[in-house]
Design a protein around this motif. Sequence first.
Motif, mmCIF file in Angstrom:
data_model
loop_
_atom_site.group_PDB
_atom_site.id
_atom_site.type_symbol
_atom_site.label_atom_id
_atom_site.label_comp_id
_atom_site.label_asym_id
_atom_site.label_seq_id
_atom_site.Cartn_x
_atom_site.Cartn_y
_atom_site.Cartn_z
ATOM 1 N N PRO A 66 0.811 -1.228 0.000
ATOM 2 C CA PRO A 66 0.000 0.000 0.000
ATOM 3 C C PRO A 66 0.839 1.270 0.000
ATOM 4 N N GLY A 67 2.027 1.197 0.606
ATOM 5 C CA GLY A 67 2.893 2.374 0.633
ATOM 6 C C GLY A 67 3.271 2.834 -0.758
ATOM 7 N N LEU A 68 3.607 1.900 -1.627
ATOM 8 C CA LEU A 68 3.994 2.262 -2.989
ATOM 9 C C LEU A 68 2.799 2.831 -3.747
ATOM 10 N N LEU A 69 1.623 2.252 -3.558
ATOM 11 C CA LEU A 69 0.429 2.769 -4.239
ATOM 12 C C LEU A 69 0.145 4.201 -3.805
ATOM 13 N N ALA A 70 0.225 4.456 -2.496
ATOM 14 C CA ALA A 70 -0.040 5.810 -1.989
ATOM 15 C C ALA A 70 0.980 6.801 -2.526
ATOM 16 N N ILE A 71 2.247 6.394 -2.571
ATOM 17 C CA ILE A 71 3.304 7.276 -3.079
ATOM 18 C C ILE A 71 3.071 7.566 -4.566
ATOM 19 N N THR A 72 2.730 6.531 -5.332
ATOM 20 C CA THR A 72 2.535 6.697 -6.770
ATOM 21 C C THR A 72 1.403 7.683 -7.062
ATOM 22 N N ILE A 73 0.270 7.493 -6.392
ATOM 23 C CA ILE A 73 -0.863 8.403 -6.603
ATOM 24 C C ILE A 73 -0.495 9.804 -6.155
ATOM 25 N N ASN A 74 0.242 9.910 -5.050
ATOM 26 C CA ASN A 74 0.648 11.237 -4.585
ATOM 27 C C ASN A 74 1.563 11.927 -5.587
ATOM 28 N N ARG A 75 2.488 11.191 -6.159
ATOM 29 C CA ARG A 75 3.408 11.807 -7.142
ATOM 30 C C ARG A 75 2.635 12.301 -8.362
ATOM 31 N N LEU A 76 1.641 11.568 -8.786
ATOM 32 C CA LEU A 76 0.799 12.007 -9.905
ATOM 33 C C LEU A 76 -0.025 13.237 -9.507
ATOM 34 N N ALA A 77 -0.649 13.164 -8.347
ATOM 35 C CA ALA A 77 -1.481 14.276 -7.882
ATOM 36 C C ALA A 77 -0.657 15.538 -7.651
ATOM 37 N N ILE A 117 -3.222 5.690 4.169
ATOM 38 C CA ILE A 117 -2.091 6.618 4.166
ATOM 39 C C ILE A 117 -2.566 7.952 3.612
ATOM 40 N N ASP A 118 -2.383 9.007 4.392
ATOM 41 C CA ASP A 118 -2.924 10.324 4.051
ATOM 42 C C ASP A 118 -1.771 11.280 3.727
ATOM 43 N N ILE A 119 -1.486 11.439 2.449
ATOM 44 C CA ILE A 119 -0.433 12.359 2.008
ATOM 45 C C ILE A 119 -1.080 13.471 1.193
ATOM 46 N N HIS A 120 -0.919 14.696 1.638
ATOM 47 C CA HIS A 120 -1.482 15.827 0.897
ATOM 48 C C HIS A 120 -0.720 15.998 -0.421
ATOM 49 N N ILE A 171 -9.029 18.429 -7.832
ATOM 50 C CA ILE A 171 -8.725 17.102 -8.382
ATOM 51 C C ILE A 171 -7.536 16.425 -7.684
ATOM 52 N N PRO A 172 -6.405 17.123 -7.447
ATOM 53 C CA PRO A 172 -5.300 16.447 -6.754
ATOM 54 C C PRO A 172 -5.704 15.911 -5.389
ATOM 55 N N ARG A 173 -6.517 16.677 -4.663
ATOM 56 C CA ARG A 173 -6.945 16.230 -3.337
ATOM 57 C C ARG A 173 -7.892 15.046 -3.422
ATOM 58 N N ILE A 174 -8.757 15.029 -4.414
ATOM 59 C CA ILE A 174 -9.643 13.883 -4.609
ATOM 60 C C ILE A 174 -8.817 12.630 -4.890
ATOM 61 N N MET A 175 -7.744 12.776 -5.674
ATOM 62 C CA MET A 175 -6.880 11.643 -5.988
ATOM 63 C C MET A 175 -6.195 11.097 -4.734
ATOM 64 N N THR A 176 -5.635 11.989 -3.918
ATOM 65 C CA THR A 176 -4.908 11.513 -2.733
ATOM 66 C C THR A 176 -5.862 10.992 -1.659
ATOM 67 N N GLU A 177 -7.078 11.535 -1.613
ATOM 68 C CA GLU A 177 -8.055 10.987 -0.675
ATOM 69 C C GLU A 177 -8.547 9.615 -1.144
ATOM 70 N N TYR A 178 -8.528 9.386 -2.440
ATOM 71 C CA TYR A 178 -8.793 8.043 -2.966
ATOM 72 C C TYR A 178 -7.721 7.082 -2.467
ATOM 73 N N ALA A 179 -6.465 7.498 -2.576
ATOM 74 C CA ALA A 179 -5.372 6.669 -2.055
ATOM 75 C C ALA A 179 -5.522 6.465 -0.554
ATOM 76 N N SER A 204 0.447 19.284 4.008
ATOM 77 C CA SER A 204 0.562 19.881 2.678
ATOM 78 C C SER A 204 1.876 20.600 2.422
ATOM 79 N N THR A 205 2.516 21.147 3.459
ATOM 80 C CA THR A 205 3.764 21.895 3.243
ATOM 81 C C THR A 205 4.984 21.108 3.714
ATOM 82 N N THR A 206 4.806 19.822 3.901
ATOM 83 C CA THR A 206 5.929 18.955 4.265
ATOM 84 C C THR A 206 6.919 18.857 3.118
#
Length: 319
Positions: A150-161, A186-189, A172-180, A210-212
């Motif tokens: 799951p970590g890789l999936l969350a990272i991948t979607i976050n990099r796209l978003a 895993i909640d990455i802004h 749209i980016p937030r909808i994508m990361t909330e999907y992940a 978000s500002t990490t």
Amino acid sequence: MGERENQEVNQLVHQLLQDYDKGRDVDKMNIFDRPDTDSIRKITDNLIKIVYPGYFRDKTYKSYNAYGNLVVLIEDVMYNLSKQISKALLYTSKEENPSREKIEDQAYCIALTFCNKIPQVRALVDTDIEATYQGDPAAFNKDEIVLCYPGLLAITINRLAHELFVLNVPLIPRIMTEYAHSVTGIDIHPGAKIGKYFFIDHGTGIVVGSTTEIGDHVKVYQGVTLGALSTSAGHALHGTKRHPTIENNVTIYSGASILGGKTVIGEGSVIGSNAFITKSIPAGTKVTFKNQELIYRAKDGSIIEKNDFGEDDAWFYVI
């Protein structure tokens, strides 16, 4: 349904319609003019298929060669992403009568720019796969990592978003990361900046604000929070640096909380489990805890064993 029930339903409908007219945020009715969550999830799934062409192939396609599949996927993503970006731009526009044609052209250009970023995203994701494989002895092979972690999936979607976030696409980016988030826990802004070779192990409960800013070769375990020190000022803090900076080659073990926009975790540091950090620490620091006293009692209350650790004893949780 009988006459009485019909009257009661009609009465309730009229009551609710009157309630909708109060002009509150909860009363908005232009739901069909905003981005569609289900459509964005489907776009995200197709983007995952583009990033990992051999792992998540769509079996409904008649053509099974790489070129044919990619043409269908890219056309699908471009069309639907442009459409959703147009809706997002119109929905958030502050103009009284925005030009739909102008916004649609803008949305298409954004979607095209984003799709041209996919090779860069894939290059970063490849480093994440390597970091995960090198960092987790439980991994059987890299295929297992792509298909199961799951970590890789969350990272991948976050990099796209994140690429859409950088292009100032609203919603749209937030909808994508909330999907992940909903799939992985895993909640990455999407605003978070993440370097190469990022490894999330186990993952559940991780929060990244978000500002990490995260450097290269960083490893994070479950339950870690990279958050804001205080949000008491509310939305007035929007746009300020509220979340920490994690420099290169840092490991953060489970349950640790690192808070504050001025907090910098120096290069090569290791943060032990359940640490609560609100101030910067220098490079090469190892944060540990003194052991707690453990007492084992029998049913009659007598002490079986008592671990009385000295002042120099510390525990350090390594998974």
